[in-house]
Each structure stands twice: as structure tokens, then as C-alpha cells.
Design an enzyme around this catalytic site. Structure first.
Site, short mmCIF file in Angstrom:
data_model
loop_
_atom_site.label_atom_id
_atom_site.label_comp_id
_atom_site.label_asym_id
_atom_site.label_seq_id
_atom_site.Cartn_x
_atom_site.Cartn_y
_atom_site.Cartn_z
N HIS A 56 31.18 63.42 15.93
CA HIS A 56 31.05 61.97 15.80
C HIS A 56 30.67 61.40 17.16
CE1 HIS A 56 32.64 62.42 11.90
NE2 HIS A 56 33.79 61.77 12.00
N ARG A 107 42.19 75.86 -8.25
CA ARG A 107 40.79 76.32 -8.35
C ARG A 107 40.50 77.46 -7.38
NH1 ARG A 107 40.68 70.75 -8.36
NH2 ARG A 107 40.45 70.65 -6.10
N VAL A 133 38.49 71.11 7.12
CA VAL A 133 39.49 71.00 8.18
C VAL A 133 40.44 72.20 8.16
CG1 VAL A 133 41.41 69.63 9.09
CG2 VAL A 133 39.38 68.47 8.19
N CYS A 185 39.95 60.99 13.15
CA CYS A 185 39.08 61.62 14.16
C CYS A 185 38.43 60.60 15.11
CB CYS A 185 37.99 62.43 13.47
SG CYS A 185 37.30 61.63 12.02
N GLY A 243 39.33 74.05 2.74
CA GLY A 243 38.49 72.89 3.08
C GLY A 243 37.91 72.98 4.47
N ASN A 248 34.37 66.39 15.37
CA ASN A 248 35.35 65.71 14.51
C ASN A 248 36.24 66.66 13.75
OD1 ASN A 248 32.59 66.07 13.35
ND2 ASN A 248 33.62 65.57 11.44
#
Ligand code: NAP
Ligand code: 3JN
Length: 358
Positions: A264, A42, A17, A133, A15, A337
Site C-alpha cells: 500500500h 471447504r 494473510v 494495514c 488465506g 500490506n
């Protein structure tokens, strides 16, 4: 005896992160003896590079944590709820990036620049929580001010990038933006008319990730709506600030998704007990850990997402006295973030863990 290298598992390794966690471990030369990359079934068969070698991505199972010293989790709250206790039971210290354990009184919630001493309490559940975050970057900027002037109230509005929703959201924004940029006709002479007409078909489009189009739009909606009509993202900022910095501070938040990629931004207004001038605040923040001040209006210098992306520091600027009250400040805070807001903060926690406790 203290170890000199550690077996580290990354849960959610494929992912946004998790991938960044792998990069941060590598960049900061974290003493990794062995890395275990975990994701859903997956992703089985995929490999990811770490320290110049390809490593297989394995399907996350309850038995994945045998011999693992540290588990960095970022595969969502339900995955942490199920698998973090298994990992902790197997002797692995979990640093969890999801909201699942954040408000558990037996789990420390840590921003290393703000409350590193809380890490000592990891022993209760073998779990440490990484804050949201938006909370992390705000508190990195506010901690030095709170120490000197005691903050009474925070009013924050966020402008959160699409990477905060993960890789599918980035794809959704890019595809929508490409389609709109290609289909909408524009000439300087008759631009506005053409634009209005061209935008009409895009008022309502099919979406997979967000409830509305995100390209060229601002959505005042992050996470689910709560019974008080705030969103959960807004309430996370309220709850987490109380747990990490000071439960007496009053916090109100409006969180907004904007079509930026990484970083962000936050407009933060504070009211303090002791008066602090803008210049004093600037000086304090210049010395603060994890902060970089960019605040020279004469050169159009202020924090931007483009400057924050890929940067470990939280950028602070537009520092002004709030002229509507006696003791107040306005600041603009921008941070990556995925880095400081998630992966870097988690790895910094793990660094303190191994330096002091493991
Ligand atoms: P993402 O890009 O969508 O990645 C999700 C990751 O979780 C992928 O590696 C995915 O594996 C894995 N995953 C999904 N279902 C799984 C399952 N059943 N078993 C094992 N792994 C599974 O999302 P992200 O942006 O990285 O965010 C992931 C989580 O991190 C969020 O849900 C949130 O809890 C947390 N987060 C925290 C912050 C923060 O503010 N600190 C910020 C962003 C995210 P596959 O590729 O195999 O599907
Ligand atoms: O939206 C963002 O910018 C940050 C997203 C954080 C997030 C996304 C999905 C689930 C979280 C979080 O860390 O609070 C969660 C969650 O774990 O609840």
C-alpha cells in the site's frame, strides 16, 4: 515456569494473510512446538507446509483451541467475534487481525514500533488487536516525528493494493487485466482511437469482488460507506490513530484501491506544533525502528510497491516541507500490506508476548 516453545494456531491459514503468517513464523524462527492450521470446512483435506513438513488444514471449531498458547486470527471479523472469545476462554492469547476488537477499550491495539507497552493489557480479555494495514504503516512512519514535533493534523490519501482484499480479488484483477490486454487492439500509429474504442466494452463488466472493474482503474471505495459518507477504511485510520498514537491528533483520510498487487502507498501530509525541516525529518526517520528511507530525487529514488513487496521495513521518501503552511511536511509511505500491514505485525506482537509475558 516460562516455556521455551509454544503451540500456535493460525485461523484463516489458507488465506492471503494466514499463509503469510505461517511463512513469517518460519522465517523468524518463532519457537513453535506444534502448529494448528485452521480454516473453513471447504479446506479440510488440504495440507500446508511449515518448517519443511506438511500439516493438515482443520476445520475451525469452538474446541480447536485446547492447549493452544497463541492464536493468530485472520479469517474475518465475524469469525473472530465468534471464535476469539472461545480461544481466550481456553487460555489461548489471541492476536486478532480483524477490525472486530480494535476499538474495544479492554483490548490493546498495538504496533510494536509505536506502543509496545500496551501489550501488557492483554490479560483483561486475552486478546490483542492488530490495526488496519493502512494505519500500521502510517504510524510506523509518523511516531518518530510525533515524538519530536507533535503532530496536530494528518491528511492522508492511500493507494491500496488488491492483495488487501484477499486471494479472490487478486484473481479478479488478473483475469480482467489479461482479458483487456488481449482484447484491446493497439498500434502506435492509431493507438488512441483504437484504445478508446477498445475500452468501451469494458466500461461495465461483471465483477465478483469489487463493485466495479479494478483492472486499469482506481476505486475510491474501500470497505462499506458510513453515514458520514466516509468509508469504514477511512474511519478506521481516524479511530485507530487516536487509540494508538494520540487522541488529540486530527485525522482525515481518503482511501483508494489501485490495481497493484502487493504494497500500500500513502501520501501523508502533516501539520506539527514544532517546526521540523525536511532534512531533520529524514535524519529522524533514518534512525527509526522499522523504517527505511529512500529519498534521493536526483537518482529517481523513492518508495515503490515493487521495492516494498516482501520487505519487513516501511519505506519512506519524497520528504518535503509543506510550503503552503508554516509547520508541515509531506511524505510518501509504502509498505507490504500483507507483511508489516498484517502478518509480520501480528508475529512481532506474539514475539513480545513470549519474551515478556508467556
Ligand atoms: P482471504 O485470502 O480471503 O482468506 C480468508 C481466510 O479465512 C481463509 O483461510 C478462509 O478459509 C478463512 N475463512 C473464511 N470463512 C471461514 C469460516 N467460516 N471458518 C473458518 N475460516 C474461514 O482473506 P485475507 O486477505 O487473508 O483476509 C482475512 C481477514 O484478515 C480479513 O477479513 C480481515 O479481517 C483481516 N485482514 C486484516 C488486514 C489488516 O489490515 N491488518 C489486512 C487484510 C486482512 P477457506 O480457504 O477455507 O475459505
Ligand atoms: O483493504 C485493505 O487493503 C485491507 C483490508 C482489511 C480488511 C478487509 C476485510 C475486513 C479488514 C481490516 O483488517 O480492517 C476487515 C475487517 O476486519 O474489518
Amino acid at each position: 515456569m516460562k516455556k521455551d516453545s509454544y503451540k500456535v494456531a493460525v485461523v484463516g491459514a489458507t488465506g492471503a494473510v494466514g499463509n503469510m503468517m505461517i511463512k513469517v513464523l518460519e522465517r523468524r524462527s518463532f519457537p513453535v512446538k506444534d502448529i494448528v492450521l485452521l480454516a473453513s470446512g471447504r479446506s479440510s483435506g488440504r495440507t500446508l507446509e511449515f518448517n519443511g513438513r506438511e500439516h493438515p488444514v482443520l476445520e475451525l471449531k469452538e474446541s480447536s483451541f485446547e492447549g493452544v498458547d497463541i492464536g493468530l486470527f485472520s479469517a474475518g471479523g465475524s469469525i473472530s467475534a465468534k471464535f476469539a472469545p472461545c480461544a481466550a476462554q481456553a487460555g489461548c492469547v489471541v492476536v486478532d487481525n480483524t477490525a472486530h476488537f480494535r476499538m474495544d477499550p479492554e483490548v490493546p491495539l498495538v504496533v510494536p514500533e509505536v506502543n509496545p507497552e500496551q501489550i501488557a493489557n492483554y490479560t483483561v480479555k486475552n486478546i490483542i488487536a492488530n490495526p488496519n494495514c493502512s494505519t500500521i504503516q502510517m504510524l510506523v512512519a509518523l511516531k518518530p516525528i510525533h515524538d519530536v514535533a507533535k503532530i496536530k493534523r494528518i491528511v492522508v490519501s492511500t493507494y491500496q493494493s488488491v492483495s488487501g482484499t484477499g486471494k479472490d480479488a487478486l484473481e479478479e484483477m488478473l483475469l480482467q487485466s489479461r482479458e483487456m490486454a488481449n482484447k484491446i487492439d493497439w498500434t502506435k500509429e492509431d493507438g488512441l482511437n483504437k484504445l478508446w474504442t477498445g475500452l468501451k466494452p469494458f466500461r461495465k463488466v461483471d465483477t465478483n469482488v469489487y463493485p466495479h472493474r479494478i483492472a486499469f482503474e482506481c476505486l475510491p471505495h474501500i470497505d462499506v460507506f458510513m453515514p458520514n459518507n466516509y468509508t469504514k477504511e477511512e474511519m478506521k485510520m481516524v479511530w485507530e490513530t487516536g487509540k494508538i498514537l494520540d487522541p488529540t491528533i486530527k485525522v482525515t483520510a481518503t482511501t483508494v484501491r489501485v490495481p497493484t498487487f502487493f504494497g500500500h502507498s500513502e501520501s501523508v501530509n502533516i501539520e506539527t506544533e514544532k517546526k521540523l525541516g525536511a532534512q531533520e525529518a529524514r535524519e529522524l526517520l533514518r534512525k527509526a525502528p522499522g523504517v527505511k528511507v529512500l529519498d534521493d530525487p536526483s537518482r529517481n529514488e523513492y518508495p515503490l510497491t515493487a521495492l516494498a513487496a516482501g520487505e519487513d521495513f516501511t519505506l519512506v521518501g519524497r520528504i518535503r516541507e509543506d510550503e503552503s503552511i508554516d509547520k508541515g511536511l509531506n511524505i510518501w509511505v509504502v509498505s507490504d500490506n500483507i507483511l508489516k500491514g498484517a502478518a509480520l505485525n501480528a508475529v512481532q506482537i506474539a514475539e513480545i508476548l513470549i519474551r515478556k509475558y508467556l
